[in-house]
Design a protein around this motif. Structure first.
Motif, PDB file in Angstrom:
ATOM      1  N   THR A  27      62.443   5.597 -17.525  1.00  0.00           N
ATOM      2  CA  THR A  27      63.634   6.440 -17.661  1.00  0.00           C
ATOM      3  C   THR A  27      64.055   6.557 -19.112  1.00  0.00           C
ATOM      4  O   THR A  27      64.439   7.641 -19.582  1.00  0.00           O
ATOM      5  N   ARG A  28      63.986   5.465 -19.837  1.00  0.00           N
ATOM      6  CA  ARG A  28      64.312   5.525 -21.271  1.00  0.00           C
ATOM      7  C   ARG A  28      63.376   6.485 -21.999  1.00  0.00           C
ATOM      8  O   ARG A  28      63.811   7.254 -22.864  1.00  0.00           O
ATOM      9  N   ALA A  29      62.096   6.461 -21.653  1.00  0.00           N
ATOM     10  CA  ALA A  29      61.138   7.369 -22.292  1.00  0.00           C
ATOM     11  C   ALA A  29      61.487   8.829 -22.006  1.00  0.00           C
ATOM     12  O   ALA A  29      61.416   9.686 -22.899  1.00  0.00           O
ATOM     13  N   VAL A  57      65.543  14.252 -15.814  1.00  0.00           N
ATOM     14  CA  VAL A  57      65.466  12.806 -15.614  1.00  0.00           C
ATOM     15  C   VAL A  57      65.990  12.400 -14.233  1.00  0.00           C
ATOM     16  O   VAL A  57      65.489  11.458 -13.625  1.00  0.00           O
ATOM     17  N   ARG A  58      66.969  13.115 -13.747  1.00  0.00           N
ATOM     18  CA  ARG A  58      67.570  12.802 -12.450  1.00  0.00           C
ATOM     19  C   ARG A  58      66.566  12.974 -11.315  1.00  0.00           C
ATOM     20  O   ARG A  58      65.692  13.823 -11.368  1.00  0.00           O
ATOM     21  N   GLY A  59      66.718  12.144 -10.261  1.00  0.00           N
ATOM     22  CA  GLY A  59      65.935  12.376  -9.068  1.00  0.00           C
ATOM     23  C   GLY A  59      65.233  11.167  -8.504  1.00  0.00           C
ATOM     24  O   GLY A  59      65.056  11.065  -7.291  1.00  0.00           O
ATOM     25  N   GLU A  60      64.807  10.227  -9.345  1.00  0.00           N
ATOM     26  CA  GLU A  60      64.088   9.067  -8.826  1.00  0.00           C
ATOM     27  C   GLU A  60      65.057   8.130  -8.110  1.00  0.00           C
ATOM     28  O   GLU A  60      66.152   7.860  -8.594  1.00  0.00           O
ATOM     29  N   GLU A  61      64.629   7.616  -6.973  1.00  0.00           N
ATOM     30  CA  GLU A  61      65.483   6.754  -6.181  1.00  0.00           C
ATOM     31  C   GLU A  61      65.901   5.512  -6.962  1.00  0.00           C
ATOM     32  O   GLU A  61      65.089   4.890  -7.643  1.00  0.00           O
ATOM     33  N   PHE A  62      67.178   5.186  -6.873  1.00  0.00           N
ATOM     34  CA  PHE A  62      67.806   4.014  -7.485  1.00  0.00           C
ATOM     35  C   PHE A  62      68.010   4.153  -8.998  1.00  0.00           C
ATOM     36  O   PHE A  62      68.484   3.226  -9.644  1.00  0.00           O
ATOM     37  N   VAL A  63      67.665   5.297  -9.599  1.00  0.00           N
ATOM     38  CA  VAL A  63      67.904   5.522 -11.019  1.00  0.00           C
ATOM     39  C   VAL A  63      69.151   6.381 -11.181  1.00  0.00           C
ATOM     40  O   VAL A  63      69.224   7.500 -10.659  1.00  0.00           O
ATOM     41  N   GLN A  83      60.911   1.044 -14.015  1.00  0.00           N
ATOM     42  CA  GLN A  83      61.805   2.195 -13.911  1.00  0.00           C
ATOM     43  C   GLN A  83      62.660   2.337 -15.166  1.00  0.00           C
ATOM     44  O   GLN A  83      62.877   3.448 -15.659  1.00  0.00           O
ATOM     45  N   LEU A  84      63.140   1.222 -15.670  1.00  0.00           N
ATOM     46  CA  LEU A  84      63.975   1.243 -16.865  1.00  0.00           C
ATOM     47  C   LEU A  84      63.202   1.800 -18.052  1.00  0.00           C
ATOM     48  O   LEU A  84      63.691   2.680 -18.778  1.00  0.00           O
TER      49      LEU A  84
END
Length: 434
Positions: free
Chosen positions: A318-320, A260-266, A314-315
Motif C-alpha cells: 500500500t505504501r508503494a 489504492v482503495r479496494g483491498e480488504e482490510f486496507v 499489505q503495508l
C-alpha cells in the motif's frame, strides 16, 4: 435498529447459556478452578473499584505509578518477581513487569495501567449503576482486564497449578498515548515476547463474550507535503504557474481513492487537509494554522492521515501504491510522502487460530458456548501486535467486557467477570498440561 454498546452486550449475554446448563467441567481441577473464581469474585470487584478510583491518565505519571504500586503486592503474593521500568527515556511513567518461573510453556500476559482521561476530566470515579453494571474510567479498558488476569492466576495457585507454566506479565503505562521513540517504549514487551511461546492480551477488544481476537490491523501515520508556484489567481493553469498546491492535494486524494482503495482490510484516512498561502502544521497535537487570499494561487499544502493494514506485506504494498500516486505531480507542483510506524499488524496465523480453537474448547467445556474470531476490520491496534510476530500463538480480548471505551460512558458488565476469568484460568490450566 442499531444497538448502543450496553444494549448490544446485554443481548449477547442473554443468548449465552448459564454456566453448567449445558455442560460441566471435565475434571476435578477444572471444577476447583471454577469454584475458586466464584468465591473470589466480590473481593476482586472491590479491588477493581479501588484501581478505577485512582486516576491513571497516561500523562498522570504519579497516578500510573500508584496503580502499579497497588498491584505489586498482588503479583508478589502469587510468587512473581516484580520490577518497574522507568519511562523517562520515552517521556512516560513506565511499565510494570512481573516474572514467575515454571516448568512448562512460557506465557506472556499483556495489559496496561493507564487510562484515557487525565485528572482535569470530570469522569473520575467508580459508580455502581446496578448489580451488573459499573461505570468508571478503566473499568473495562483495562483495569478490569488486569483483575481477570490476577484472579485466573490466583485460582491456578490455589490448586498448585501455577508452576506448570512460566509466566511473564507486561503492564504498560502508556498504551493509550504511547511514548516516543516507540522502539524504546515497547522494547521490554518485544524482548519478553521473544522469550515466550504464547501471548495473551487482557484487553476487552470487541466487548463480545462470543468472540476473541486472532488478528489486529496496524496503525501507521502518513504526511503528504506539496509545493507549487505562487502567483495572482488569474494566472492559474498557465504554463508559467501551473495548477497550484490545492489542486495537487485534490489530485493526490482522488488518486488514493481511485487507485489504492479496494483491498480488504486496507484503509487510509486523511485526518487533516490544508492548503493556502501559508500553512503552519503541527503533528502533536494534530493541527494547522492557515492564512491566504482568494486571489493568490496556493503555494503550499499538507495532508496528515492514518493507514491500517492486516499484514506487513499489505503495508509495504500500500505504501508503494501511495508513493506512485504522489509522484505523478500536476504541472509546476511537487509532492512527497512520509510514513511513520506506530503499531504493527497482528496477522491472522494458524498458530493464533489454533489457540482460539483451544479457547473455544474451554468455553464449551464450561458451558459458555462457542467462541469465534473477531473480524479484523473491527479490531483496532493494541500492544499485543508488538508481541504477535515473536510467539507461536497469540490471542486477545480475554479481559473484562463492557462498552463505551474512551468515552465518559465507559462501563464494565460484571456478569462477564466469571465468564472471562473461568475461561482464562482453565485455558492456562490446559496450556500447562500440554
Amino acid at each position: 435498529m442499531r444497538l448502543r454498546p450496553r444494549a448490544a452486550l446485554l443481548v449477547v449475554l442473554a443468548s449465552l447459556p448459564l454456566w453448567g446448563a449445558h455442560a460441566a467441567p471435565r475434571d476435578a481441577k477444572e471444577k476447583a478452578l471454577v469454584s475458586h473464581v466464584t468465591a473470589g469474585e466480590q473481593a476482586n470487584i472491590e479491588l477493581l473499584e479501588q484501581l478505577v478510583n485512582v486516576n491513571s491518565g497516561t500523562m498522570n505519571f504519579a497516578g500510573v505509578r500508584k496503580v502499579a504500586d497497588m498491584l505489586r503486592p498482588r503479583f508478589e503474593a502469587l510468587g512473581f518477581k516484580v520490577s518497574w521500568v522507568d519511562g523517562t527515556p520515552w517521556g512516560r511513567a513506565g511499565h510494570l513487569i512481573a516474572t514467575r518461573p515454571g516448568r512448562g510453556k512460557h506465557v506472556l500476559l499483556i495489559g496496561h495501567l493507564d487510562t484515557v482521561f487525565e485528572p482535569n476530566h470530570p469522569f473520575q470515579r467508580w459508580q455502581r449503576v446496578d448489580k451488573n453494571i459499573a461505570r468508571g474510567p478503566g473499568a473495562a479498558d483495562m483495569k478490569g482486564g488486569i483483575i481477570i488476569g490476577l484472579a485466573a492466576m490466583d485460582a491456578l495457585k490455589s490448586q498448585k497449578l501455577l508452576d506448570s507454566l512460566q509466566i511473564t506479565v507486561v503492564l504498560h503505562g502508556d498504551e493509550e498515548d504511547s511514548g516516543k521513540p516507540l522502539d524504546l517504549a515497547r522494547h521490554d514487551l518485544i524482548e519478553a515476547a521473544k522469550a515466550a511461546d504464547i501471548a495473551l492480551g487482557l484487553e476487552n477488544a470487541a466487548d463480545n463474550p462470543k468472540t476473541a481476537v486472532t488478528a489486529r490491523r496496524s496503525s501507521t501515520g502518513w504526511v503528504v507535503k506539496v509545493k507549487a508556484k505562487s502567483s495572482h489567481s488569474s494566472q492559474i493553469f498557465s504554463n508559467e504557474v501551473g495548477a497550484g498546491a490545492a489542486y495537487e492535494l485534490g489530485r493526490i486524494l482522488n488518486g488514493f481513492y481511485q487507485e489504492v482503495r479496494g483491498e480488504e482490510f486496507v484503509t487510509f484516512n486523511p485526518g487533516l487537509v490544508a492548503s493556502s498561502t501559508q500553512v503552519d502544521f503541527n503533528k502533536q497535537p494534530l493541527s494547522a494554522t492557515i492564512s491566504g487570499k482568494n486571489n493568490i494561487v496556493a503555494p503550499v499544502g499538507i495532508i496528515s492521515g492514518d493507514l491500517r493494514t492486516l499484514t506487513v506485506q499489505q503495508l509495504e504494498d500500500t505504501r508503494a501504491k501511495m508513493r506512485k500516486v504522489v509522484a505523478a505531480s500536476l504541472p509546476n507542483t511537487s509532492a512527497e510522502i512520509e510514513f511513520t510506524d506506530n503499531y504493527p499488524p497482528m496477522a491472522p496465523t494458524e498458530g493464533n487460530r489454533k489457540l482460539l480453537s483451544l479457547y473455544d474448547g474451554v468455553s464449551k467445556d464450561l458451558g459458555f458456548g462457542p467462541v469465534t474470531e473477531v473480524n479484523p476490520r473491527n479490531a483496532g491496534a493494541a500492544d499485543i501486535s508488538f508481541a504477535a510476530d515473536h510467539v507461536d500463538m497469540a490471542l486477545d480480548g480475554l479481559g473484562l467486557l463492557g462498552g463505551g471505551a474512551h468515552t465518559a460512558d465507559e462501563f464494565a458488565d460484571l456478569r462477564t467477570y466469571r465468564i472471562q476469568t473461568q475461561r482464562l484460568a482453565v485455558l492456562l490450566y490446559w496450556l500447562g498440561k500440554k
